[in-house]
Design an enzyme around this catalytic site. Structure first.
Site, short mmCIF file in Angstrom:
data_model
loop_
_atom_site.label_atom_id
_atom_site.label_comp_id
_atom_site.label_asym_id
_atom_site.label_seq_id
_atom_site.Cartn_x
_atom_site.Cartn_y
_atom_site.Cartn_z
N LYS A 180 50.77 44.35 48.86
CA LYS A 180 49.55 43.63 49.28
C LYS A 180 49.59 43.48 50.79
CE LYS A 180 45.96 41.88 47.29
NZ LYS A 180 45.39 42.18 45.95
N ASN A 203 31.89 41.46 44.09
CA ASN A 203 31.99 42.71 43.34
C ASN A 203 32.40 42.49 41.89
OD1 ASN A 203 31.26 44.96 44.63
ND2 ASN A 203 33.31 45.54 45.34
N GLY A 216 40.92 47.56 48.92
CA GLY A 216 40.21 46.35 49.32
C GLY A 216 40.68 45.13 48.55
N ASP A 217 40.31 44.00 49.07
CA ASP A 217 40.43 42.72 48.37
C ASP A 217 39.36 41.85 49.05
OD1 ASP A 217 42.58 41.29 46.41
OD2 ASP A 217 41.92 39.83 47.88
N1 GLU Z 1 42.76 43.93 45.36
C1 GLU Z 1 42.64 44.43 44.03
C2 GLU Z 1 43.62 43.71 43.12
O1 GLU Z 1 43.82 42.52 43.27
C3 GLU Z 1 42.69 45.93 43.95
C4 GLU Z 1 43.93 46.57 44.48
C5 GLU Z 1 43.85 48.09 44.51
O2 GLU Z 1 42.89 48.68 44.04
O3 GLU Z 1 44.84 48.65 45.01
O4 GLU Z 1 44.18 44.23 42.21
#
Ligand code: GLU
Length: 449
Positions: free
Chosen positions: A126, A241, A165-166
């Site tokens: 992350k 989203n 993304g996040d």
């Molecule tokens: N941020 C998203 C999650 O919490 C997606 C992470 C990703 O697609 O790598 O899983």
């Protein structure tokens, strides 16, 4: 609780006093693992748990950018490469004012087990920054992303670490980040990021995947209870989203979101968010992400300012899909008293540990954990990586079909893991156990490091 687990938790508490979110997720995951640690003394012998709570690597970097008036700003960038035992590190980037190491570490730790649950070869990671996207122009966001990637690009790659993304990072930001990566490396390695635009290797269904996946998972829970999704009314928080994907898939399957909450209060639309209302939500969010009241003004429905919809009685399912620690004890009590049976977490760690344990103890309720429910997002990211390495584009139907099967599988392996250890239909413990066992096996087989 198993004594070894207790000792690891107390180590983490002592070491991370200023990172409460990280301590919280470690307590949540490890407290499910007693029967596994009892059954596998080799894990304690190899001190596997003290290793798994320590990121393989975590670093910060300076991100300097210029605003539209020519003034300079300095932010901190983060990347936590938490666990690479089962695949390249994978996980999103969060750009939000409150980002600090405790947030990045909690999200990274959750990501390890979530990614394992997808059944695909992706490790946990992350990252992000304390950059606040609110009120920034597109040019400012672009300059920030370019500077961020200039610092990060040496440490990521399609077989190393694949960000996505996040919160605060959507398709636009991924585009700027990818453009800078390509410029710096001089190669076409679009598998380095996921959530890309369709014109340069993004996957169909990726933007909707987390929300769609959550509804597919919910369907499995309902099936387990001899129930179906048709006619069900959902109360959710968040209409980003993820929330939007839930609204759309629920509508497709004959259910409806009748309550949704935003930062300014909550909306009650008894007819459900369907049809053109879904498009209105997109427009409303793009114009001002902090207010959902315009929806009530437009459609003449109830808006309750400054409140959350936890505790409303005229729904069948609660799905917190906004952010961490959205549901605290006070809301959990209201939720339990409402008599609603299903509490399906969607956002990462949306429930405080005391509230989650309280809800799990309610005999009339079924609780599902976010690391399983929202895993379809990162799962489709892994499908995007597969398409990029194959230099192919799969159809929307194919991706959606694979997502659906993935969610059925995640629900099944979680239920089976809980059953195997005599815990009954405990989806929270089952997800932790199933995710942990996969990663633990890989770590044991790869030797001590
Ligand atoms: N941020 C998203 C999650 O919490 C997606 C992470 C990703 O697609 O790598 O899983």
């Amino acid at each position: 609780m198993n004594a070894y687990i207790e000792s690891v938790i107390s180590n983490v508490r002592a070491k991370h006093t200023s990172e409460p979110e990280f301590v919280q997720t470690v307590e949540e995951v490890l407290s499910s693992l007693s029967p596994v640690i009892d059954a596998h003394p080799e894990y304690e012998k190899a001190d596997l748990l003290n290793r798994i709570v320590e990121p393989e690597r975590m670093f910060t970097f300076r991100v300097v950018w210029m605003d539209d008036n020519g003034a300079y700003h300095t932010n901190t960038g983060y990347r936590c490469q938490f666990n690479g035992a089962i695949g390249p590190y994978k996980g999103g980037l969060r750009f939000q004012k409150n980002v600090y190491p405790g947030i990045i570490k909690f999200l990274g730790f959750e990501q390890i087990f979530k990614n394992a649950l997808t059944g695909l070869p992706i490790g946990g990671g992350k990252g992000g920054s304390d950059f606040d996207p609110a009120g920034k122009s597109a040019a400012e966001v672009m300059r920030f992303c370019q500077s961020f990637m200039t610092a990060l690009y040496r440490y990521i790659g399609p077989d190393i670490d694949v960000p996505a993304g996040d919160m605060g990072v959507g398709g636009r930001e991924i585009g700027y980040l990818y453009g800078q990566y390509r410029r710096l490396k001089g190669v076409w390695e679009n598998g380095v990021l996921t959530g890309k635009g369709l014109s340069y290797g993004g996957s169909l269904i990726r933007p909707e995947a987390t929300g769609y996946g959550a509804v597919y998972y919910l369907q499995e829970v309902l099936k387990h209870e001899g129930d179906t999704i048709e006619g069900k009314r959902l109360a959710i928080s968040g209409y980003g989203n993820v929330g939007w994907g839930i609204m759309k898939k629920a509508a497709q399957l004959g259910a409806k979101v009748t309550y949704f909450a935003g930062p300014d209060g909550y909306i009650h639309d008894p007819d459900g968010v369907t049809g053109e209302k879904l498009d209105f939500i997109l427009k409303m969010r793009a114009e001002d992400p902090m207010h959902c009241k315009p929806y009530a003004d437009k459609y003449g429905v109830e808006f309750v300012p400054g409140a959350k919809c936890w505790g409303v009685k005229d729904v069948d399912i609660y799905m917190p899909a906004a952010t961490q620690n959205d549901v605290k004890m006070e809301s959990a009590v209201k939720i339990a008293q409402s008599g609603v049976k299903y509490y399906i977490e969607v956002a990462n760690m949306p429930t405080t540990n005391d509230a989650l344990n309280y809800l799990r103890q309610q005999k009339h309720m079924i609780v599902a954990p976010s690391k399983a429910v929202n895993a379809g997002g990162v799962g489709v990211s892994a499908l995007e990586m597969a398409q990029n390495s194959e230099r192919l584009v799969w159809s929307a139907e194919e991706v959606d079909e694979q997502l659906h099967r993935m969610m059925e599988n995640i629900h099944r392996v979680s239920a089976e893991a809980a059953e195997e250890y005599g815990l009954g239909y405990d989806l929270v413990a089952g997800a932790n156990i199933a995710g942990f066992k996969k990663v633990a096996t890989a770590m044991m087989e790869q030797g001590v490091f």
